[in-house]
Write an enzyme that holds these catalytic residues in place. Sequence first.
Site, PDB file in Angstrom:
ATOM      1  N   HIS A   1     -17.191  27.509   1.419  1.00 20.30           N
ATOM      2  CA  HIS A   1     -15.780  27.327   1.770  1.00 20.30           C
ATOM      3  C   HIS A   1     -15.632  27.261   3.282  1.00 20.30           C
ATOM      4  O   HIS A   1     -15.191  28.224   3.925  1.00 20.30           O
ATOM      5  CB  HIS A   1     -14.945  28.476   1.203  1.00 20.30           C
ATOM      6  CG  HIS A   1     -13.464  28.200   1.239  1.00 20.30           C
ATOM      7  ND1 HIS A   1     -12.543  29.145   1.608  1.00 20.30           N
ATOM      8  CD2 HIS A   1     -12.761  27.080   0.967  1.00 20.30           C
ATOM      9  CE1 HIS A   1     -11.328  28.628   1.545  1.00 20.30           C
ATOM     10  NE2 HIS A   1     -11.440  27.382   1.161  1.00 20.30           N
TER      11      HIS A   1
ATOM     12  N   LYS B   1      -7.241  14.903  -9.801  1.00 23.61           N
ATOM     13  CA  LYS B   1      -6.716  13.957  -8.817  1.00 23.61           C
ATOM     14  C   LYS B   1      -6.747  12.530  -9.371  1.00 23.61           C
ATOM     15  O   LYS B   1      -5.900  11.713  -9.045  1.00 23.61           O
ATOM     16  CB  LYS B   1      -7.532  14.038  -7.525  1.00 23.61           C
ATOM     17  CG  LYS B   1      -7.266  15.310  -6.722  1.00 23.61           C
ATOM     18  CD  LYS B   1      -8.014  15.325  -5.408  1.00 23.61           C
ATOM     19  CE  LYS B   1      -9.489  15.596  -5.600  1.00 23.61           C
ATOM     20  NZ  LYS B   1     -10.212  15.776  -4.332  1.00 23.61           N
TER      21      LYS B   1
END
Length: 708
Positions: free
Chosen positions: A140, A576
């Site tokens: 991350h 998406k």
Amino acid sequence: MPTDVPAAFRRDVRLLSTALGRVLEETDGPELLADVERLRRATIAARRANAGLAALDAPVTIAGSFEPQRAEQVARAFTCFFQLVNLAEERQRIRSLRERGPDVADSVAAGVREARAQLDPAGFDELVAGLRVTPVLTAHPTEARRRATLETLWRISALLDRLDDPHLLTGERNDDEGRLLEEIESLWRTDPVRRHRPEPLDEVRAAMALFDQTIFRVAPLVCRSLDRSLAAGSGERPAAFADPPLRWSSWIGGDRDGNPFVTHATLTYALERQSALALAHYLEESHALGRELSLSLQRVGISPALKRLADAAGDTSDQRSDEPYRRALTGVYARLAATLKELTGTEAARHAVAPQNAYATAEEFGAELRTIEESLKVNHGQALVAQRLHPLIRAVEVFGFHLATVDLRQSSDKHEEVVAELLKTARIEADYSALDEAAKRSLLLGLLNDARTLQVQGVEYSPHAQSELAIFRMAKVMRQRFGHHAIRHYIISHTETVSDLLEVLLLQKEAGLMRSTLDAQAVNDLIVVPLFETIEDLRNAAPIMREFYALPGIKAMVTRSGSEQDIMLGYSDSNKDGGIFTSNWELYRAEIALVELFDELNAAGMKPQFAAGPPQGKLAPSWGSAAHAVASVGATIQLRMFHGRGGTVGRGGGPSYEAILAQPPGTVRGQIRLTEQGEVIGSKYANPEIGRRNLETLVAATLEATLL
């Protein structure tokens, strides 16, 4: 604050906000506190007015009146406030968990009860033996909070926990509230975000802090909960776990997809840091055990194996001459210290009494701990096992010397570039990328059946090719150094064709991670894990895997290599691509199709074989764990779904328990891998109690989903 908010939560918020107000006033003046309060009250009024955007005029006007420096101070003040409120909310969540107790619907105990009720004894033992839950910590790089900030918040959380104790003396409470004020001032005065771009090494260090803070402590406790639940129904634990029911994996240090700063050096650093942390934990626990197990031969008997272990320790101290357990643990500590030095080049915090040889494997270390455990049990020392020794044994099973399996990941187009360069340089194919899929497969299969490597001595390949090949070579070195669990999976992002899988096999072969040839006795060290992400990829998942396993030699190679096939499903990109509903529907269909395919592969001319005889009961024989499978062409291939869930709903996020139970019936089968995304790792595992609860729900959900 709404009237239905629990009183304890209100008390914590009031305590923290009052302390923050004092800090703001004392460090930057009452004017700053006044500005913060003015904006806070205006915002609350706007929220209560419920008049849409028009209600925001007042807070917007106030915020717009601040000079840049004041605006930055006010923003930081609100940031600190919300961080502190989040801690108060976390404390309230822990109170709720404690009130619910350990035996609730989504607990390990409930999952075991349900499984025992639905399965006959043989089927139940098979389920337990093959159980494996693997959370995977993802990289991350956008995490902005510094470790210093996180550690300050952890200390504040610990103080809140202490202040919950109704038995605190007045002086103790005043001292703790004073320390709370100090920590909040430290939080306010510490730069809240990094001033430089976080590097992969920063991510490794942050993950290690999380293991040190929480995961080391809670993972053995979850295993103990499972042990106790199993013993509660049968009086004893069923057949031994084929593998630990809980393992950890990480992408931190191995995920190169979109991050060119992750290199073979990063991979080395990650595994060395992980190993050093694991061994440091074992050293501390072994030292503590040695202090606690001061049992005298005048008061207790020992097993012959324990006597041999104590005599081999090299401890000649007269003070411990009649304390065999201490002498045995002195030797264990010395061997661990030698292992730490050999694997990481660092020294133990305490010097060993006498030098010893390093452990060859974590299993060897675990075997010596079990020698101590068995000696205590047969000599009426069961009570001395439970609190420290047994959790240490479980920790060794879960973490080994590697701590967490580091997954490697790269995009399929990057592999193609390297293969194309290798083939062009070797004058085998001038333009590999221009070939159609059939031609690529044919060429790659031929190369996988050729014992020779492609790399030409003396040629300087492009930086990209050198970097990618170095990762594969380093993976081999790391596996030899830290054990085969250190690196086990190679994930291929954007898998769209069968050749995407074959290219990674070829790169493994170049680095010595695939031995022999497909038409002979090929074994590959890394499981090739396709990642199907878009809607089209999900629809093609089963056809691609069918064609892959239809290729000559593939099925036999997978069986010889452990009979495991992980397949990763992407939630974020599919969402998406097609939206939430379409994404979930296509994920559901892809899982069903993949399970049907592997059931078909395992049934078609592949008779399952198990080390302990054929499975019985209600569970289908096609899903026995890899450890049960005999390494022959006839063994069952274990399909394991790997769910790439994000933290937000838009990325497949949501409660893990419900998410696992929502998997299509028949697709979990006792084993699951799922990502714990970087943006929510802290909320799940920063606090030990919440971390333990989260892990227990994962195990319980896996058990229950298997029964569907």
